[in-house]
Scaffold this motif. Sequence first.
Motif, mmCIF file in Angstrom:
data_model
loop_
_atom_site.group_PDB
_atom_site.id
_atom_site.type_symbol
_atom_site.label_atom_id
_atom_site.label_comp_id
_atom_site.label_asym_id
_atom_site.label_seq_id
_atom_site.Cartn_x
_atom_site.Cartn_y
_atom_site.Cartn_z
ATOM 1 N N ILE A 1 0.831 -1.197 0.000
ATOM 2 C CA ILE A 1 0.000 0.000 0.000
ATOM 3 C C ILE A 1 0.865 1.245 0.000
ATOM 4 C CG2 ILE A 1 -0.173 -0.035 2.527
ATOM 5 C CD1 ILE A 1 -2.950 1.225 2.282
ATOM 6 N N LEU A 2 0.441 2.252 -0.769
ATOM 7 C CA LEU A 2 1.028 3.587 -0.751
ATOM 8 C C LEU A 2 -0.007 4.538 -0.186
ATOM 9 C CD1 LEU A 2 2.919 5.957 -1.502
ATOM 10 C CD2 LEU A 2 1.993 5.824 -3.839
ATOM 11 N N ILE A 3 0.369 5.282 0.851
ATOM 12 C CA ILE A 3 -0.514 6.279 1.462
ATOM 13 C C ILE A 3 0.133 7.644 1.315
ATOM 14 C CG2 ILE A 3 -1.714 7.013 3.551
ATOM 15 C CD1 ILE A 3 -1.374 4.123 4.582
ATOM 16 N N THR A 4 -0.480 8.533 0.549
ATOM 17 C CA THR A 4 0.073 9.881 0.438
ATOM 18 C C THR A 4 -0.333 10.677 1.674
ATOM 19 O OG1 THR A 4 -1.810 10.841 -0.766
ATOM 20 C CG2 THR A 4 -0.073 9.773 -2.081
ATOM 21 N N GLY A 5 0.553 11.575 2.099
ATOM 22 C CA GLY A 5 0.285 12.317 3.328
ATOM 23 C C GLY A 5 0.124 11.380 4.503
ATOM 24 N N GLY A 6 0.941 10.335 4.548
ATOM 25 C CA GLY A 6 0.751 9.290 5.541
ATOM 26 C C GLY A 6 1.546 9.433 6.814
ATOM 27 N N ALA A 7 2.252 10.534 6.988
ATOM 28 C CA ALA A 7 3.151 10.654 8.136
ATOM 29 C C ALA A 7 2.451 11.015 9.431
ATOM 30 C CB ALA A 7 4.235 11.696 7.840
ATOM 31 N N ALA B 1 -0.844 -1.734 8.349
ATOM 32 C CA ALA B 1 0.293 -2.527 8.827
ATOM 33 C C ALA B 1 -0.206 -3.682 9.681
ATOM 34 C CB ALA B 1 1.252 -1.647 9.621
ATOM 35 N N GLU B 2 -1.181 -3.412 10.555
ATOM 36 C CA GLU B 2 -1.775 -4.458 11.380
ATOM 37 C C GLU B 2 -2.469 -5.508 10.522
ATOM 38 O OE1 GLU B 2 -4.423 -2.454 13.973
ATOM 39 O OE2 GLU B 2 -2.841 -1.514 15.187
ATOM 40 N N ALA B 3 -3.000 -5.094 9.379
ATOM 41 C CA ALA B 3 -3.724 -6.009 8.499
ATOM 42 C C ALA B 3 -2.789 -6.826 7.606
ATOM 43 C CB ALA B 3 -4.718 -5.232 7.637
ATOM 44 N N GLY B 4 -1.471 -6.622 7.745
ATOM 45 C CA GLY B 4 -0.519 -7.434 7.014
ATOM 46 C C GLY B 4 0.021 -6.834 5.741
ATOM 47 N N PHE B 5 -0.104 -5.519 5.583
ATOM 48 C CA PHE B 5 0.387 -4.843 4.386
ATOM 49 C C PHE B 5 1.838 -4.402 4.566
ATOM 50 C CE2 PHE B 5 -3.992 -4.758 3.396
ATOM 51 C CZ PHE B 5 -4.159 -4.369 2.081
ATOM 52 N N GLN B 6 2.552 -4.348 3.452
ATOM 53 C CA GLN B 6 3.810 -3.617 3.370
ATOM 54 C C GLN B 6 3.426 -2.173 3.072
ATOM 55 O OE1 GLN B 6 6.841 -5.054 3.773
ATOM 56 N NE2 GLN B 6 8.245 -3.456 3.098
ATOM 57 N N VAL B 7 3.846 -1.236 3.926
ATOM 58 C CA VAL B 7 3.340 0.131 3.875
ATOM 59 C C VAL B 7 4.406 1.096 3.381
ATOM 60 C CG1 VAL B 7 2.299 1.998 5.204
ATOM 61 C CG2 VAL B 7 1.789 -0.384 5.801
ATOM 62 N N ALA B 8 4.070 1.858 2.335
ATOM 63 C CA ALA B 8 4.916 2.957 1.869
ATOM 64 C C ALA B 8 4.218 4.260 2.240
ATOM 65 C CB ALA B 8 5.139 2.872 0.369
ATOM 66 N N VAL B 9 4.885 5.057 3.046
ATOM 67 C CA VAL B 9 4.319 6.321 3.526
ATOM 68 C C VAL B 9 4.951 7.471 2.752
ATOM 69 C CG1 VAL B 9 4.222 7.900 5.487
ATOM 70 C CG2 VAL B 9 3.781 5.455 5.823
ATOM 71 N N HIS B 10 4.114 8.226 2.040
ATOM 72 C CA HIS B 10 4.597 9.448 1.393
ATOM 73 C C HIS B 10 4.476 10.605 2.378
ATOM 74 C CE1 HIS B 10 3.108 13.343 -0.115
ATOM 75 N NE2 HIS B 10 4.230 13.309 -0.813
#
Length: 256
Positions: free
Chosen positions: A4-10, A22-31
């Motif tokens: 998953i990519l989340i923009t404005g995710g910080a 992340a809890e659901a098992g995703f690899q998370v990319a935070v923009h």
Amino acid sequence: MPNILITGGAKRIGADLARRFAEAGFQVAVHYGTSEGEAEALRDELNGSRRICSIHRADLRDRDETKRMFEEVRATIGAVDLCINNASMFVNDDLMDYEDTQFDDHLAVNLKAPVQLGALMRRQPEEAEDRLILNMLDNKVFALNPDFFTYSLSKTALLAATRMMAMRFSGFPRVCGIAPSITLISGKQSAENFEKSSRINYLGRRVFPSDIADAALFFWKVKSCNDQIITIDGGQSMMQLSRDVAFLTKEGYFDE
């Protein structure tokens, strides 16, 4: 493991989305744009037991930077399965005296960047059974008022773009949206004003970031959802308010 990519995710709603997926098992990319410290702290938090989060900076007003960021994410975690266009510029202005730069920035961040990322999602060459784009809208697109004029225009245009992308992509990726009402304190808003304005709806109940995260995860899990918008506002949009809730509170619309 889906990516998953989340923009404005910080920070704020974006950070809650990052934690939930992340809890659901995703690899998370935070923009992030300027919130480097918050992005690093979130990355360290999520990577406490295993490496599941990476952070990526880009100015979403710049098409080249946006494309570079997306390709950097792909190089880091692989093909993007879910993109949540959460980043948003939110500044008040008025039809009678808006500034050109602010108008352009609202359109660039809130409309053009999600559209560009949608096209980049579509062009990914890797095969997959499902991919999803989630655009973060605003409940006022269903009950317009003239406050936050150029912001509201950008979000209304994003609603149209969401539906047009869903048609153009024919289900791959799927395209949906979430339209919440006021969720967190913004700008110079006081805690008292927020507490009152967040409850101007038929339920008299505020919206929490966890509600938005629940809706986002629902869209991912329910593979038959496409071109659908969930409005999370306690029914506020049905009230067809003449002004933004923050201003109605000041005018005494809501009195306990």
